[in-house]
Scaffold this active site. Structure first.
Site, short mmCIF file in Angstrom:
data_model
loop_
_atom_site.label_atom_id
_atom_site.label_comp_id
_atom_site.label_asym_id
_atom_site.label_seq_id
_atom_site.Cartn_x
_atom_site.Cartn_y
_atom_site.Cartn_z
N ASN A 77 -1.61 -11.32 -3.25
CA ASN A 77 -1.47 -12.77 -3.39
C ASN A 77 -0.13 -13.17 -2.77
O ASN A 77 0.92 -12.72 -3.22
CB ASN A 77 -1.47 -13.16 -4.87
N ARG B 295 -9.40 9.43 -13.57
CA ARG B 295 -9.41 9.41 -12.10
C ARG B 295 -9.08 8.05 -11.52
O ARG B 295 -8.77 7.95 -10.33
CB ARG B 295 -10.79 9.85 -11.59
N LYS B 296 -9.20 6.99 -12.29
CA LYS B 296 -8.93 5.64 -11.80
C LYS B 296 -7.55 5.20 -12.26
O LYS B 296 -7.29 5.09 -13.45
CB LYS B 296 -9.97 4.64 -12.32
N ASP C 250 0.83 -1.20 0.00
CA ASP C 250 0.00 0.00 0.00
C ASP C 250 0.86 1.25 0.00
O ASP C 250 0.57 2.22 -0.71
CB ASP C 250 -0.95 -0.02 1.19
#
Length: 104
Positions: free
Chosen positions: A50, A74-75, A26
Site C-alpha cells: 500500500n 509452514r505459513k 520483498d
C-alpha cells in the site's frame, strides 16, 4: 533495513518507482522469513504493498518488518512499514505470506 535511495530509480521525476519500494519490502521480508522460519528454504506466496506517500529520490528510509503470525508451521505471515529515517513519514506499508518448503 536502512536504505538510501538515489535518483536513478525514479518512475516520475524525483519520485522513486513503486517497483523499487516493492522490491525493498520483498528483500526485507525475505531476511525476516529466513530468521523466523529457522533458516528453512521457502518462497514469497503473496506480497501486498500500500503506497501511502510519494517517496522522494535521495531519501533515507527504514523498513521495519514484524511477524504477524505462523499457521500450520509452514505459513509465515509478515507485515512491514517503510518510513522516513526519523519515523515522521509513512511512505508505504506491506504484508506478505511466505511458505516454507516441505522437508523430505
Amino acid at each position: 533495513v536502512d536504505a538510501r535511495l538515489g535518483n536513478k530509480l525514479n518512475g516520475h521525476v524525483n519520485i522513486v518507482h513503486g517497483g523499487i519500494t516493492s522490491l525493498l519490502f520483498d528483500e526485507a521480508f525475505g531476511y525476516a522469513f529466513f530468521v523466523v522460519g529457522n533458516m528453512r528454504m521457502g518462497f514469497t506466496a503473496n506480497l501486498n504493498v500500500n503506497f501511502r506517500s510519494p517517496l522522494p529520490a535521495n531519501t533515507d528510509v527504514v523498513v521495519r518488518v514484524y511477524l504477524d503470525r505462523i499457521e500450520k508451521s509452514r505459513k509465515i505471515f509478515l507485515k512491514a512499514r517503510m518510513e522516513s529515517s526519523d519515523g515522521a513519514i509513512l511512505y508505504a506499508d506491506a504484508t506478505a505470506l511466505f511458505i516454507t518448503t516441505k522437508v523430505g
